[in-house]
Write an enzyme that holds these catalytic residues in place. Sequence first.
Site: not given
Ligand code: PEP
Ligand code: MG
Length: 571
Positions: A189, A431, A502
Amino acid sequence: MERVYRGIGASPGIGIGRVLIYREPELAGWSETIEDTERELERYRAAVREFSARAEARAEGFELAVGAQQAEILRSQAAMSLDPVLAERIEKKIILGKPAEAALDDECRRFIESFAASSEEVLRLRAADVRDLRDGLLRILLGLPETDLSHLPPSTVLIADDLSLAAVSSLDPANVVGIVLSHSGQVSHCAILARALEIPAVVGTPGVFEALSGGEVAVVDGTKGEVHLGLSPNKLVGWGRNREQFRLLRDSLREFIGKETHTAEGVPLCLEANIGSENDVLRAQEYGIDGVGLFRTEFMFQSRDYFPTEEEQFQVYQRIALALQGRPLTLRTLDAGGDKLLPYLHHPQEENPELGCRGIRLCLREERMFRTQLRAILRASAFGNVRMMLPLITSVDELRHVRALVAQCREELAREGLPCGRDLPLGVMIETPAAVVMARLLAREADFFSVGTNDLTQYVMAADRKNTQVAGYYSHYDPAVVRSVEQIAQAAREGGIPVAVCGEAGADPLYLPLLLSFGVRELSVLPAALLPTRKAVSRWSLEEAHAVAARALELETENQVRAWLEENKRL
Ligand code: PEP
Ligand code: MG
């Protein structure tokens, strides 16, 4: 004589200044007996209230100055102090005759020792959080002032074993030019807060603490993870130049503020923000965004000690949708489970939580909770360009199941006379390997894809994204991941639906030619990565990107792909 200490770069940039060694004072010296149990219990409860209020106040200050996602860290500390299980254990000890300090120390020590011995970094980090909580509460019980490092001398390089959250959040970046922590990790953190404050930081340098006495001139290279000491005047001048270059680079990004995002020949790209709260949107909007490509709604669920109600969720989604003024708001439905546990939900005990009940699986299991979120999203869709996105999809069934629930919720809302938008695009995050394999079928039924490269890399490579033991396997440059992303983009193209990225790879300038060449025209990145990404996109023409990607797809190993992309990098 010049000496270099190597650790882990935890916050990029170069800091040059004088060493100041900071040691947290020993917290000891409480009495071993108590006179009045009731008074002692009240003393403990008052300390908890005080601690929680201080953490909340720090979070608010930090949220205004830096950002909501980071402020959540401080808020979670306030929540931890109020944990009923911990309170019950401590209070039991007080009732048995222990003073509040000793009861607290005993109970926290048990957690700290077992977490600290763990081979898992996440658990070791939790040990630091509990230690932080214990020390903060002890300070209050012992009547000591709160740690305040806001008035350190200018050009300070702060060296410590570790820093409490209270200490880091009190730092003034105008005075502190670098942080070196002999313990602590890159995802601690402390490191996250240092990055948010843009203070270069190096962590995990055990030798450095003992080697210094204070007052020395040191260079902290937070990008490479190095601390340089005993530098000649000439070398120091060189480091000064490096520091300027880094700052210039940072400054050069300013010309991209508020601009459209396009390639060298003018092909437009949709550049969106990954956010965790309303404040993140405000920050992102300062750089100019085409929308929000990922709202991690779980932050809202994690920062409370109860399920946020439909009304609470609706209000937040509605405000963000309105703030975006017609630009898309992509709401990811709750992605909890795995390492993101909700304190008020009974999560099953799981041997492999990352392969367990998380993401969409948890939502489909907790249907009542999920319906509440779906209703809130549907209602918010009446006020803007709202899209819904599902995490951790592995099958067409899950998508159909959600579509049916959305239809039911829509009917319910209509009966209740509550307005919904006419259209709510429903997309899936790609994913998991299953989703990659099924991408062509999913593309027939989903309205859009968004590639979550963080989890995709974890699951394709079978390498836990937080486990440093297998960090070498966890790489989005691996041909297995590159090919997966290409397949996903191709399936989206064939299915006639848009595909966004993303995950972190979307903000990696080395990866950009691949994504451009594969046909990705939508990137969603953290607010801090918006300008570097916009700049990086402007450096590539599609033709050049195709040439680099074609060669990358012929390569056989992670090393080769990484080296090839490095060779062709444009910053
Ligand atoms: C990912 O898995 O790439 C994603 C954007 O989601 P998170 O990082 O929140 O699991
Ligand atoms: Mg993810």
